[in-house]
Write a protein that holds these residues in place. Sequence first.
Motif, PDB file in Angstrom:
ATOM      1  N   SER A 258      25.277  47.764  51.132  1.00 41.14           N
ATOM      2  CA  SER A 258      25.080  46.543  50.324  1.00 41.14           C
ATOM      3  C   SER A 258      26.550  45.830  49.713  1.00 41.14           C
ATOM      4  O   SER A 258      26.570  44.899  49.699  1.00 41.14           O
ATOM      5  CB  SER A 258      23.937  46.826  48.926  1.00 41.14           C
ATOM      6  OG  SER A 258      23.894  45.674  48.294  1.00 41.14           O
ATOM      7  N   LEU A 259      27.309  47.106  49.238  1.00 42.23           N
ATOM      8  CA  LEU A 259      28.516  46.447  48.573  1.00 42.23           C
ATOM      9  C   LEU A 259      29.463  45.977  49.787  1.00 42.23           C
ATOM     10  O   LEU A 259      30.119  44.821  49.564  1.00 42.23           O
ATOM     11  CB  LEU A 259      29.325  47.748  47.829  1.00 42.23           C
ATOM     12  CG  LEU A 259      28.597  48.190  46.544  1.00 42.23           C
ATOM     13  CD1 LEU A 259      29.094  49.598  46.413  1.00 42.23           C
ATOM     14  CD2 LEU A 259      28.685  47.191  45.638  1.00 42.23           C
ATOM     15  N   ALA A 260      29.483  46.315  50.920  1.00 42.20           N
ATOM     16  CA  ALA A 260      30.452  45.834  52.062  1.00 42.20           C
ATOM     17  C   ALA A 260      29.835  44.536  52.313  1.00 42.20           C
ATOM     18  O   ALA A 260      30.551  43.682  52.550  1.00 42.20           O
ATOM     19  CB  ALA A 260      30.242  46.913  53.135  1.00 42.20           C
ATOM     20  N   HIS A 261      28.533  44.362  52.144  1.00 42.58           N
ATOM     21  CA  HIS A 261      27.918  42.790  52.697  1.00 42.58           C
ATOM     22  C   HIS A 261      28.294  42.009  51.447  1.00 42.58           C
ATOM     23  O   HIS A 261      28.630  40.796  51.790  1.00 42.58           O
ATOM     24  CB  HIS A 261      26.356  43.153  52.562  1.00 42.58           C
ATOM     25  CG  HIS A 261      25.818  41.731  52.926  1.00 42.58           C
ATOM     26  ND1 HIS A 261      25.865  41.239  54.275  1.00 42.58           N
ATOM     27  CD2 HIS A 261      25.128  40.984  52.140  1.00 42.58           C
ATOM     28  CE1 HIS A 261      25.121  40.115  53.929  1.00 42.58           C
ATOM     29  NE2 HIS A 261      24.647  39.756  52.858  1.00 42.58           N
ATOM     30  N   ALA A 264      32.009  41.076  51.703  1.00 44.62           N
ATOM     31  CA  ALA A 264      32.415  40.279  52.902  1.00 44.62           C
ATOM     32  C   ALA A 264      31.639  38.536  52.639  1.00 44.62           C
ATOM     33  O   ALA A 264      32.429  37.744  52.943  1.00 44.62           O
ATOM     34  CB  ALA A 264      31.362  40.391  54.253  1.00 44.62           C
ATOM     35  N   GLU A 265      30.457  38.533  51.824  1.00 42.65           N
ATOM     36  CA  GLU A 265      29.956  37.451  51.546  1.00 42.65           C
ATOM     37  C   GLU A 265      30.852  36.559  50.395  1.00 42.65           C
ATOM     38  O   GLU A 265      31.197  35.354  50.624  1.00 42.65           O
ATOM     39  CB  GLU A 265      28.856  37.709  50.928  1.00 42.65           C
ATOM     40  CG  GLU A 265      27.914  36.335  50.399  1.00 42.65           C
ATOM     41  CD  GLU A 265      27.579  35.443  51.594  1.00 42.65           C
ATOM     42  OE1 GLU A 265      27.491  34.228  51.538  1.00 42.65           O
ATOM     43  OE2 GLU A 265      27.581  35.849  52.865  1.00 42.65           O
ATOM     44  N   LEU A 266      31.618  37.552  49.539  1.00 37.75           N
ATOM     45  CA  LEU A 266      32.740  37.046  48.565  1.00 37.75           C
ATOM     46  C   LEU A 266      33.680  36.615  49.346  1.00 37.75           C
ATOM     47  O   LEU A 266      34.475  35.417  48.902  1.00 37.75           O
ATOM     48  CB  LEU A 266      33.013  37.779  47.504  1.00 37.75           C
ATOM     49  CG  LEU A 266      31.733  38.377  46.711  1.00 37.75           C
ATOM     50  CD1 LEU A 266      32.151  39.499  45.610  1.00 37.75           C
ATOM     51  CD2 LEU A 266      31.169  37.205  45.745  1.00 37.75           C
ATOM     52  N   ARG A 274      36.153  39.436  42.404  1.00 41.57           N
ATOM     53  CA  ARG A 274      35.066  40.587  42.010  1.00 41.57           C
ATOM     54  C   ARG A 274      35.418  41.828  43.117  1.00 41.57           C
ATOM     55  O   ARG A 274      34.818  42.783  42.919  1.00 41.57           O
ATOM     56  CB  ARG A 274      33.634  40.425  42.074  1.00 41.57           C
ATOM     57  CG  ARG A 274      33.169  39.364  41.290  1.00 41.57           C
ATOM     58  CD  ARG A 274      31.721  38.933  40.940  1.00 41.57           C
ATOM     59  NE  ARG A 274      30.787  40.369  41.321  1.00 41.57           N
ATOM     60  CZ  ARG A 274      29.736  40.424  41.716  1.00 41.57           C
ATOM     61  NH1 ARG A 274      29.105  39.258  42.053  1.00 41.57           N
ATOM     62  NH2 ARG A 274      29.136  41.503  41.811  1.00 41.57           N
ATOM     63  N   LEU A 275      36.192  41.342  43.894  1.00 38.17           N
ATOM     64  CA  LEU A 275      36.576  42.316  45.130  1.00 38.17           C
ATOM     65  C   LEU A 275      37.201  43.928  44.681  1.00 38.17           C
ATOM     66  O   LEU A 275      36.577  44.956  45.194  1.00 38.17           O
ATOM     67  CB  LEU A 275      37.705  41.973  46.118  1.00 38.17           C
ATOM     68  CG  LEU A 275      36.988  40.924  47.392  1.00 38.17           C
ATOM     69  CD1 LEU A 275      37.833  40.309  48.157  1.00 38.17           C
ATOM     70  CD2 LEU A 275      36.028  41.658  48.074  1.00 38.17           C
ATOM     71  N   PRO A 276      38.120  43.800  43.718  1.00 32.39           N
ATOM     72  CA  PRO A 276      38.578  45.066  43.104  1.00 32.39           C
ATOM     73  C   PRO A 276      37.268  45.849  42.387  1.00 32.39           C
ATOM     74  O   PRO A 276      37.462  47.190  42.752  1.00 32.39           O
ATOM     75  CB  PRO A 276      39.578  44.669  42.063  1.00 32.39           C
ATOM     76  CG  PRO A 276      39.929  43.199  42.305  1.00 32.39           C
ATOM     77  CD  PRO A 276      38.840  42.497  43.190  1.00 32.39           C
ATOM     78  N   GLN A 277      36.456  45.232  41.829  1.00 33.87           N
ATOM     79  CA  GLN A 277      35.309  46.105  41.245  1.00 33.87           C
ATOM     80  C   GLN A 277      34.401  46.639  42.566  1.00 33.87           C
ATOM     81  O   GLN A 277      33.905  47.635  42.320  1.00 33.87           O
ATOM     82  CB  GLN A 277      34.633  45.140  40.349  1.00 33.87           C
ATOM     83  CG  GLN A 277      33.475  46.008  39.804  1.00 33.87           C
ATOM     84  CD  GLN A 277      32.555  44.911  38.923  1.00 33.87           C
ATOM     85  OE1 GLN A 277      32.760  43.788  38.794  1.00 33.87           O
ATOM     86  NE2 GLN A 277      31.283  45.516  38.407  1.00 33.87           N
ATOM     87  N   ILE A 278      34.248  45.852  43.469  1.00 28.14           N
ATOM     88  CA  ILE A 278      33.506  46.431  44.583  1.00 28.14           C
ATOM     89  C   ILE A 278      34.038  47.336  45.384  1.00 28.14           C
ATOM     90  O   ILE A 278      33.373  48.593  45.707  1.00 28.14           O
ATOM     91  CB  ILE A 278      33.076  45.039  45.545  1.00 28.14           C
ATOM     92  CG1 ILE A 278      32.064  43.972  44.943  1.00 28.14           C
ATOM     93  CG2 ILE A 278      32.413  45.676  46.855  1.00 28.14           C
ATOM     94  CD1 ILE A 278      31.974  42.978  45.562  1.00 28.14           C
ATOM     95  N   LEU A 279      35.317  47.161  45.395  1.00 28.90           N
ATOM     96  CA  LEU A 279      36.185  48.200  46.323  1.00 28.90           C
ATOM     97  C   LEU A 279      36.324  49.554  45.437  1.00 28.90           C
ATOM     98  O   LEU A 279      36.215  50.443  46.028  1.00 28.90           O
ATOM     99  CB  LEU A 279      37.415  47.848  46.484  1.00 28.90           C
ATOM    100  CG  LEU A 279      37.712  46.735  47.621  1.00 28.90           C
ATOM    101  CD1 LEU A 279      39.128  45.986  47.832  1.00 28.90           C
ATOM    102  CD2 LEU A 279      36.977  47.142  48.959  1.00 28.90           C
ATOM    103  N   ALA A 280      36.444  49.472  44.167  1.00 28.99           N
ATOM    104  CA  ALA A 280      36.526  50.710  43.327  1.00 28.99           C
ATOM    105  C   ALA A 280      35.134  51.228  43.244  1.00 28.99           C
ATOM    106  O   ALA A 280      35.007  52.636  43.296  1.00 28.99           O
ATOM    107  CB  ALA A 280      36.631  50.236  41.813  1.00 28.99           C
ATOM    108  N   THR A 281      33.810  50.652  43.223  1.00 28.53           N
ATOM    109  CA  THR A 281      32.757  51.305  43.374  1.00 28.53           C
ATOM    110  C   THR A 281      32.516  52.111  44.719  1.00 28.53           C
ATOM    111  O   THR A 281      31.822  53.108  44.868  1.00 28.53           O
ATOM    112  CB  THR A 281      31.513  50.334  43.221  1.00 28.53           C
ATOM    113  OG1 THR A 281      31.670  49.376  42.285  1.00 28.53           O
ATOM    114  CG2 THR A 281      30.068  50.932  42.981  1.00 28.53           C
TER     115      THR A 281
END
Length: 447
Positions: A258-261, A264-266, A274-281
């Motif tokens: 879900s996070l990878a999707h 990619a959408e962002l 918001r990419l740093p937060q998603i990558l950290a998660t």
Amino acid sequence: MSGKRDLGIRLSLLTRWSALVGTLLTLGILIALALTRLLPDQPTLVVGICLLAVIPIAIITIRAQLEHMLSLFRALTGTVTSYQDGDFSFSLHWPQNDELSDLVGAHNALGQVLREQRLGLVQRELLLDTMVQNTPVAMLLVSDGGPIVYANLAARQLLHQGRRLEGHRLDAILAQAAPALVDAMARGGDGLFTTGEAEDEEVYHLARRSFNLNGRKHELLLLRQLTLELRRQEVQTWKKVIRVISHELNNSLAPLTSLAHSGAELVRRGQTERLPQILATIEERTRHLESFILGYARFAKLPTPRLEEHQWPAFIAQLKDQAEFTLLGEAPPDGACFDGAQMEQALLNLLKNAHESGSPADGVSLAVRRVQGLVRIEVQDRGPGMSDAVLANALVPFYSTKRSGTGLGLALAREIAEAHGGRITLANRDGGGLTVTLILPLQASCA
């Protein structure tokens, strides 16, 4: 012979013999009186005639009475001898209603009790022999340094192609047995061994017990085939492992997908804030999954302990740098032999569990004591403790009451304890909380 007693008038032996003696005396007196009238001037002749008349009558009468009693005593001796030989079929009869009839009645009652006990014993022996002969466990009873005394059907089929084993020497039978069984016998004690290879592999458990029988030392050998049970248990274990791993992987991979999707959408939209937060998660979930897999690998590949001497104060100080706990009492001044890395790992798992139990931090404690040639390491907390069901399963691998638990912490601690020749126990504390005790033997040397 009949064992019924005479129900006539009861006369004791004392009464009968008193009456007999009185009758003989009366007869002697009557004869003396009659002779005195006939021979008034010859008292010596009167006494002699009385004696000649009374003594033979007395001897005959007393002998007749004693002969019956002696016959009874001989019969009693014969039945007692028969009882000693295991024959309880005899009973006796005494016509008079006196003390001897009471003795005969008690003797017959004893014979009846012995007959009933013998019949019950025979029936129990038959039942026991039927059970032993038909049990799938191979049983051998061997006298010390002598031949095989007893072997059931399973033992005959396993070791002698169904032929009798009694009378054969155990070493001669083992010479024809599988080498794995010979090695297991040579090691002594209980244990598992495997015969055959690949599809023909069979797993057996050997149990040995020694005891004295009829003043001689005997050994009971029990050989139980565990192949099917172990295979069923192995399948159940694999199913449990697969369920746990599948559950954990799904819990981690679904958010990652879900996070990878979302990432990619962002990126497609150009909203990269918001990419740093998603990558950290993603990194956090990946590390959790890595930790989970490493935990299983560590449990499955636990190496043989490398025993080295460690001083308790230094070891506990090193442990305190990694986990918070209160040391109860003083550590033993003497050193101990154990694998430092494995023991540290086991205790850190126990301390981590104690903190995660809901116990306050100052309620987690550790104590190291030396008791009767053993080292007892106790980790205590003031959490809610465990129910009986949880206590019974807490040491089973993959069993966990925590939603995100792997069920490996206590199981790994048990594996480490048993690899050191020790064991681990769990017990609820008075006033709430749990005590986990790791018991280790004192090694004579670290070699």
